[in-house]
Every structure is written in structure tokens, then in C-alpha cells.
Write a protein that holds these residues in place. Structure first.
Motif, PDB file in Angstrom:
ATOM      1  N   VAL A 345      46.167  32.584  44.346  1.00  0.00           N
ATOM      2  CA  VAL A 345      45.161  33.666  44.791  1.00  0.00           C
ATOM      3  C   VAL A 345      45.014  33.727  46.246  1.00  0.00           C
ATOM      4  O   VAL A 345      44.634  32.669  46.870  1.00  0.00           O
ATOM      5  CB  VAL A 345      43.737  33.867  43.992  1.00  0.00           C
ATOM      6  CG1 VAL A 345      43.044  34.831  44.594  1.00  0.00           C
ATOM      7  CG2 VAL A 345      43.932  33.709  42.495  1.00  0.00           C
ATOM      8  N   ILE A 347      43.573  34.709  49.671  1.00  0.00           N
ATOM      9  CA  ILE A 347      42.400  35.256  50.024  1.00  0.00           C
ATOM     10  C   ILE A 347      42.574  35.669  51.791  1.00  0.00           C
ATOM     11  O   ILE A 347      43.145  35.027  52.486  1.00  0.00           O
ATOM     12  CB  ILE A 347      41.221  34.101  50.261  1.00  0.00           C
ATOM     13  CG1 ILE A 347      41.095  33.628  48.719  1.00  0.00           C
ATOM     14  CG2 ILE A 347      40.130  34.400  50.680  1.00  0.00           C
ATOM     15  CD1 ILE A 347      40.560  34.224  47.830  1.00  0.00           C
ATOM     16  N   GLU A 352      36.568  38.550  49.661  1.00  0.00           N
ATOM     17  CA  GLU A 352      37.562  38.171  48.516  1.00  0.00           C
ATOM     18  C   GLU A 352      37.330  36.904  48.081  1.00  0.00           C
ATOM     19  O   GLU A 352      37.467  36.578  47.069  1.00  0.00           O
ATOM     20  CB  GLU A 352      38.866  38.192  49.073  1.00  0.00           C
ATOM     21  CG  GLU A 352      39.394  39.590  49.455  1.00  0.00           C
ATOM     22  CD  GLU A 352      40.907  39.702  49.677  1.00  0.00           C
ATOM     23  OE1 GLU A 352      41.535  41.056  49.989  1.00  0.00           O
ATOM     24  OE2 GLU A 352      41.562  38.975  49.994  1.00  0.00           O
ATOM     25  N   LYS A 355      34.317  36.797  45.878  1.00  0.00           N
ATOM     26  CA  LYS A 355      34.552  37.514  44.614  1.00  0.00           C
ATOM     27  C   LYS A 355      35.423  36.381  43.612  1.00  0.00           C
ATOM     28  O   LYS A 355      35.390  36.275  42.677  1.00  0.00           O
ATOM     29  CB  LYS A 355      35.800  38.740  44.783  1.00  0.00           C
ATOM     30  CG  LYS A 355      36.044  39.477  43.382  1.00  0.00           C
ATOM     31  CD  LYS A 355      36.956  40.686  43.753  1.00  0.00           C
ATOM     32  CE  LYS A 355      37.293  41.547  42.429  1.00  0.00           C
ATOM     33  NZ  LYS A 355      38.234  42.490  42.832  1.00  0.00           N
ATOM     34  N   TYR A 356      36.468  35.696  44.400  1.00  0.00           N
ATOM     35  CA  TYR A 356      37.185  34.393  43.693  1.00  0.00           C
ATOM     36  C   TYR A 356      36.121  33.695  43.084  1.00  0.00           C
ATOM     37  O   TYR A 356      36.252  33.116  41.754  1.00  0.00           O
ATOM     38  CB  TYR A 356      38.359  33.922  44.512  1.00  0.00           C
ATOM     39  CG  TYR A 356      38.661  32.788  43.952  1.00  0.00           C
ATOM     40  CD1 TYR A 356      40.009  33.059  43.162  1.00  0.00           C
ATOM     41  CD2 TYR A 356      38.422  31.496  44.096  1.00  0.00           C
ATOM     42  CE1 TYR A 356      40.827  31.983  42.709  1.00  0.00           C
ATOM     43  CE2 TYR A 356      39.139  30.302  43.528  1.00  0.00           C
ATOM     44  CZ  TYR A 356      40.310  30.737  42.892  1.00  0.00           C
ATOM     45  OH  TYR A 356      40.880  29.680  42.082  1.00  0.00           O
ATOM     46  N   PHE A 360      35.696  32.543  38.824  1.00  0.00           N
ATOM     47  CA  PHE A 360      36.638  31.353  38.843  1.00  0.00           C
ATOM     48  C   PHE A 360      37.067  30.907  37.582  1.00  0.00           C
ATOM     49  O   PHE A 360      36.027  30.718  36.698  1.00  0.00           O
ATOM     50  CB  PHE A 360      36.063  30.269  39.680  1.00  0.00           C
ATOM     51  CG  PHE A 360      36.546  28.868  39.726  1.00  0.00           C
ATOM     52  CD1 PHE A 360      37.811  28.895  40.179  1.00  0.00           C
ATOM     53  CD2 PHE A 360      36.208  28.084  38.851  1.00  0.00           C
ATOM     54  CE1 PHE A 360      38.601  27.678  40.092  1.00  0.00           C
ATOM     55  CE2 PHE A 360      36.846  26.670  38.662  1.00  0.00           C
ATOM     56  CZ  PHE A 360      38.092  26.512  39.233  1.00  0.00           C
TER      57      PHE A 360
END
Length: 443
Positions: A345, A347, A352, A355-356, A360
Motif C-alpha cells: 500500500v 502512502i 492516506e 485511512k490505512y 488495516f
């Protein structure tokens, strides 16, 4: 000479004789330990001896050993090995600086320190301290060792608090592991500054011992059980996590007034002289050192639980989410890997990252092989995804196959303190242990 004077003089002579005998007993204990543990020569000889009728049977403040003359003599007559063990027990308290650590439940902390010291002594295959262990002691060690961690006092404390002991069980453990009096330890309820001289004295001593055990005294290291492992854990230097992440940061200009180069004197003088015209204005850009590019690899093998991985990411997120850590745009890849790469992912902003963390999920749970993650990061560099990669942080339990070749970027293998087991990482990598308060211990 009056009767009272003679009586007083006789009492003084008796006390002097008792003190002399007590000191001789402690010297004998020191010498017996020295012949079996030569790597501890400085530690064993770092005390003066002082009689104190209040102590039971002995105790230390890190500078002196205090002893009750009759109780010490009785212990020595009962079994000289018990006196030897008591001497070594107090030395271990000093080596691990048990008496200066604060912020813990005093009763549980005292017990944890005693168990940690006794566990080392019982693990030593040495004649001067060899003694049969009770059923309660063996069972306690069995439960503590089940976690597979190095049993320093902090780890023992964490385990004991999870056991939810009854008052009777706690008292039985205190009686079983009681060896020395802790009355000379620093009062945890007082806000006195720590004794830096004492800390430095014993830090220097245990670092010398660790070096000796690792280089010159292989046989002694094998006979000392888990002593060397505990020394390694104790001697890791603490660093702030933010300070460590600065190693991954770069200088770059950003669009923000540079107040460091701005002189308010010229600014206000211009306004007062011309009304609306300052003589100098702040620069519109400034140089800043912040995070721009690096990689985070998460070991998702079965040995790394989802809860521990989340703890690691939360520790990292708490640092990176601060405004002063980020440029407006960054290039951070969070890669999940066990024996192969499962997810990557990218970033590029603080939003972001938030949001991750909210969504998760953990992927993998296979075996551990570090090589695929390094190969994947190398491919990102080759394709231009990374243009100035500063480093890679690999969260893991440490058990896996390491690359043979040093990568062209900084690498750190990171462990959570509560799941830490002492492992060897490649010489080109940094070993870090994150504690619960966003600090790092560096090996």
C-alpha cells in the motif's frame, strides 16, 4: 573504672567483633564467587560492608552492602551456599539497576526483581551457588519460561500482573524468593532525581562484563545460563523513536515562512518609519528535514500476531501523524510479507495513512523469509517508484532467512519489547526494540 563504663566498653568490643566477623563472611562469599565467575571481578568487589541491626539479613544501595551480624552469621552456619547466593543476588540487583527504576507497583516490582535474580542464579551451573529448587520455584519458572522471552525483571512483572494472583499466592511467592532487604532502594514515591553516579557506575561494570562474556570467557558464558542474554537486554541504549526516524528524513525546501531567518526589528522599524512598508519580510520558503521516502515491511508470519503488528503500526503512526514529521507529499510503502509479498500500500499523505490504519487487515501467516521483501523493494527502485529511498523498517520476531547482501539503503529490524527474543540480525542492519511509550532500545 566504673561498672557502667566497663559494661559499655564490653558492648562496643562485642559489636566491633560482630562487625568484623560479618565483613569476613562477606569477603569469603565474594572470593568464592570470584573463583567461579572471574568475569564478575569488578562487580563483586564494588562494595564496602557496613553493619546495620535493622536489616534482615542483608541489603544493598549499590554502594554498600549492609548486614545484620547475627542473621548473616546464622545463614552462613546453616549453609554457606545460601550466603554466596545472597551476595550474588544483591550484585545482580545492582547490575540490572533494580533499585533505581520507578513508576511500578512496589510490592510486585520487588518480587519481580527477586525472581529475575534468582532465575539467573538457579540457571548457573556453578558449585558455590548450586542449590536444590523447591516445587513452587520450579513451577514458577516453568510458567514464566513458557513465553520464551528473556526473563528480566520487567518481563517477570508483566507476567505476574497477568496471573491475577490471590493474596495467599502472592505471599507464598514473596516468601519463596525473598533473599535480601530492599529498604535501601530509592523511594519510588519521592520525586528525587535518579542517582546518575550510581547508574553510570553499574552501567560501566555490566558493559565490561558483557564484552568479557562474549569474547574471552566462552566457557563462563555457557555456565552462566541466561545471564548474558539479560545483560544484552539491559545494555541496549534507549533512543526516542522520532530521533530514529530522522535518519530516514531529507532536507528539502517547503512553502512556508522561515521564521528562523526573520528579523522582527527591521520589520517593525520599517512600519514605524514608513507606515505600511517593512524593511524586511520573511522568506516564503524554508529548508526542513522531514520524512519523504522509506519502506515499512510487516512480517505476517504465524509467529507475529495481528495484535503485535497493529501495535507496531500504531507506534509508527503516532510519530508520522505529527505535522512536523511529514512533507505535504511523501512516498511510503507499507508492505506485508511472510515468505512472499502479499500486499503493498502506497502512502502519499497523512490522510492516506489515517485511512490505512482505519481499515488495516493482516495478510499471510506463512513462514518467514526476509529476502522477498528486499527483492521487491529493489524492484521498486529499479522501476523508478523510489527515487531517494532513505531506508527500510522491517517489523518481525527476527526468526527467518536474511539476505546475504547488504542493500543500498539503511535497514532496521524492529521488535516490540513485549514480544522480544534476543536474536542476531545481520551486521549491516540495526536491531531496534520499541517499548510501549514510543521509545526505541537500540542494539
Amino acid at each position: 573504672m566504673s561498672y557502667n563504663s566497663e559494661q559499655s566498653q564490653g558492648a562496643e568490643q562485642a559489636a566491633h567483633q560482630l562487625e568484623k566477623i560479618g565483613r569476613e563472611i562477606l569477603c569469603i562469599c565474594r572470593d568464592e564467587l570470584y573463583f567461579s565467575m572471574r568475569f564478575m571481578d569488578v562487580a563483586l568487589s564494588s562494595f564496602t560492608y557496613q553493619m546495620d541491626a535493622q536489616v534482615s539479613p542483608f541489603g544493598t544501595d549499590g554502594y554498600r552492602m549492609y548486614f545484620h551480624p547475627r542473621e548473616l552469621g546464622g545463614l552462613y552456619r546453616e549453609n554457606r551456599i545460601l550466603a554466596n547466593r545472597g551476595y550474588l543476588h544483591m550484585v545482580l540487583h545492582c547490575i540490572f539497576r533494580h533499585m533505581v527504576k520507578r513508576g511500578m507497583d512496589e510490592r510486585y516490582w520487588d518480587l519481580s526483581c527477586d525472581i529475575a535474580a534468582e532465575h539467573i542464579i538457579d540457571g548457573c551451573d556453578l558449585r558455590p551457588v548450586r542449590f536444590s529448587r523447591s516445587l513452587l520455584r520450579r513451577e514458577t519458572y516453568r510458567k514464566l519460561e513458557a513465553s520464551g522471552h528473556v526473563l528480566n525483571a520487567e518481563r517477570v512483572l508483566r507476567e505476574l500482573t497477568e496471573w491475577e494472583l490471590t493474596e495467599k499466592e502472592l505471599s507464598m511467592l514473596e516468601e519463596e524468593f525473598y533473599v535480601d532487604d530492599h529498604r535501601y532502594w530509592e523511594d519510588k514515591d519521592q520525586n528525587r532525581p535518579p542517582d546518575e553516579q550510581l547508574e553510570k557506575k553499574w552501567k560501566d561494570i555490566d558493559e565490561k562484563m558483557e564484552t568479557d562474556l562474549e569474547t574471552f570467557s566462552k566457557e563462563a558464558s555457557e555456565q552462566s545460563g541466561g545471564f548474558l542474554d539479560e545483560l544484552r537486554v539491559e545494555n541496549r541504549e534507549r533512543h526516542d523513536y522520532r530521533e530514529f526516524l530522522r535518519k530516514f528524513s531529507v532536507f528539502r525546501e517547503e512553502l512556508k515562512a522561515d521564521e528562523d531567518t526573520f528579523d522582527y526589528g527591521f520589520y517593525t522599524y520599517g512600519l514605524s518609519l514608513y507606515g505600511n512598508m517593512p524593511l524586511i519580510e520573511p522568506q516564503e520558503t524554508r529548508e526542513a528535514r522531514k520524512i519523504e521516502e522509506f519502506a515499512i515491511v510487516v512480517d505476517t508470519s504465524m509467529s507475529c500476531s495481528g495484535a503485535l503488528v497493529r501495535r507496531f503500526l500504531e507506534e509508527t503512526y503516532s510519530v508520522l501523524s505529527e505535522n512536523e514529521s511529514f512533507f505535504r507529499k511523501v512516498n511510503i510503502h507499507i508492505i506485508q510479507c511472510d515468505e512472499k509479498v502479499h500486499q503493498d500500500v502506497k502512502i502519499t499523505s497523512q490522510e492516506e495513512l489515517e485511512k490505512y490504519m482505519e481499515h488495516f487487515q493482516l495478510y499471510g501467516e506463512g513462514g518467514t523469509d526476509f529476502r522477498p521483501a528486499f527483492e521487491y523493494v529493489d524492484s521498486l527502485i529499479e522501476t523508478g517508484e523510489y527515487t531517494n529511498l532513505k531506508g527500510l523498517i522491517y517489523f518481525t520476531d527476527g526468526y527467518g532467512i536474511y539476505p546475504n547482501k547488504m542493500p543500498p539503503y539503511r535497514t532496521a529490524f524492529v521488535f516490540l519489547e513485549e514480544d522480544y527474543r534476543d536474536v542476531d540480525v545481520p551486521p549491516w542492519a540495526v536491531r531496534l526494540v520499541i517499548s510501549g511509550d514510543s521509545e526505541i532500545e537500540r542494539g
